[in-house]
Design an enzyme around this catalytic site. Structure first.
Site, short mmCIF file in Angstrom:
data_model
loop_
_atom_site.label_atom_id
_atom_site.label_comp_id
_atom_site.label_asym_id
_atom_site.label_seq_id
_atom_site.Cartn_x
_atom_site.Cartn_y
_atom_site.Cartn_z
N THR A 279 0.97 -1.21 0.03
CA THR A 279 -0.19 0.05 0.08
C THR A 279 0.77 1.23 0.19
O THR A 279 0.34 2.30 -0.63
CB THR A 279 -0.73 -0.21 1.20
OG1 THR A 279 -1.78 -1.07 1.35
CG2 THR A 279 -1.87 1.12 1.28
N TYR B 209 5.13 -12.90 4.37
CA TYR B 209 4.01 -11.99 3.79
C TYR B 209 3.39 -12.68 2.45
O TYR B 209 4.01 -12.90 1.67
CB TYR B 209 4.43 -10.67 3.22
CG TYR B 209 3.32 -9.62 2.69
CD1 TYR B 209 2.07 -9.90 2.83
CD2 TYR B 209 3.99 -8.48 2.26
CE1 TYR B 209 1.17 -9.10 2.18
CE2 TYR B 209 3.01 -7.34 1.52
CZ TYR B 209 1.52 -7.98 1.69
OH TYR B 209 0.59 -6.98 1.06
N LYS C 271 1.60 -12.37 7.73
CA LYS C 271 0.44 -11.47 7.07
C LYS C 271 0.07 -12.21 5.67
O LYS C 271 0.76 -12.61 4.83
CB LYS C 271 0.76 -10.19 6.41
CG LYS C 271 -0.48 -9.24 6.09
CD LYS C 271 0.20 -7.86 5.68
CE LYS C 271 -1.10 -6.98 4.77
NZ LYS C 271 -0.66 -5.95 4.42
#
Length: 275
Positions: A69, A154, A178
């Site tokens: 992001t 991740y 994550k």
């Protein structure tokens, strides 16, 4: 600060985990922080840190810098270091800062990870390497370079395929993961088989994550409405529907869409480097 009761987090103890260094792990809603730029694409370090501090006031309990992001692929290591340093200087010590340090090669990831730790990162979030069927040596190299810093894997195959199978994840020298896949079946499998901390990265699974009492979430939409994210994590069905709608609206046309919505809500700059 939000006062909603958070689900009790799962234990983060794991035989493959970096067990002695788990204080930076958090529970509840973390933010995958946007990186703010001006209209010419120049990095706005102080404005980004101020945005992060505002989100902490709204209830965010952990901050990810230079993740997907945050347009990480458009940042160089000097810029990442400046962001991490400024945020660590700005945020309360109780709020952990995770640095996104995934790179296409182990060599590059090691250099980025070491620089992030030197700049004040409390933990590392490391995107799985692209096109790798055996990422364990990649994660081991980062652990060797940063032996006292917690590392989270991740899984985001849309950003770096093929991602991590649950079996592979369970073999990695990490304290947590994550998962941004948005795959409910996979999340259930992870809860049963992976013994580290789990964070969802796709907000459509917040209510399920809360029901399963996983560690929490690290979300792009937490830039916009941390309180609504908290409600969804705590089982509010209407909040879950609203967050899913917000996610759909801002994920299309990323990163311009989320920057535009942020500007409408908080007056932040709309500059982007990607897209």
């Amino acid at each position: 600060m939000a006062t909603d009761q958070q689900p009790a987090p799962r234990s983060t103890t794991s035989s493959d985990s970096h067990e002695a260094h788990q204080d930076p792990l958090f529970g509840g809603i973390g933010v995958a922080l946007v990186t703010l730029f001006d209209d010419e694409g120049e990095l706005l370090v102080e404005a980004t840190a101020e945005h992060g501090a505002h989100l902490v006031e709204l209830g965010v309990t952990g901050v990810l810098v230079a993740g997907t992001t945050g347009e990480a692929s458009a940042l160089d290591d000097d810029e990442r270091a400046r962001l991490i340093h400024e945020l660590r200087s700005t945020l309360p010590p109780s709020i952990p800062i995770f640095a996104g340090t995934g790179q296409p090669s182990a060599r590059a990831a090691v250099l980025t990870s070491k620089r992030a730790v030197d700049s004040g990162a409390d933990a590392l979030l490391v995107l799985s390497p692209p096109r790798s069927l055996d990422p364990r040596p990649y994660y081991e190299a980062i652990l060797d370079a940063c032996p006292t810093t917690p590392i989270l894997a991740y899984h985001f195959p849309a950003a770096s395929a093929p991602g991590l199978t649950v079996e592979t994840l369970c073999s990695l020298p990490v304290v947590g993961s994550k998962d941004s896949s948005g795959d409910a079946s996979r999340l259930l499998d992870e809860v049963q088989r992976f013994h580290g901390a789990l964070y969802v990265g796709n907000p459509v699974l917040l209510a399920l994550a809360g029901l399963l009492s996983i560690q929490g979430a690290i979300l792009a939409v937490a830039n916009l409405d941390p309180a609504l994210c908290h409600l969804a994590l705590n089982g509010d069905a209407q909040a879950q529907l609203a967050i899913a709608e917000l996610h759909r609206a801002t994920a299309t046309g990323f990163p311009k869409a989320i920057k535009h919505e942020l500007h409408l809500r908080f007056g932040t700059p709309t500059g982007v480097r990607l897209g």
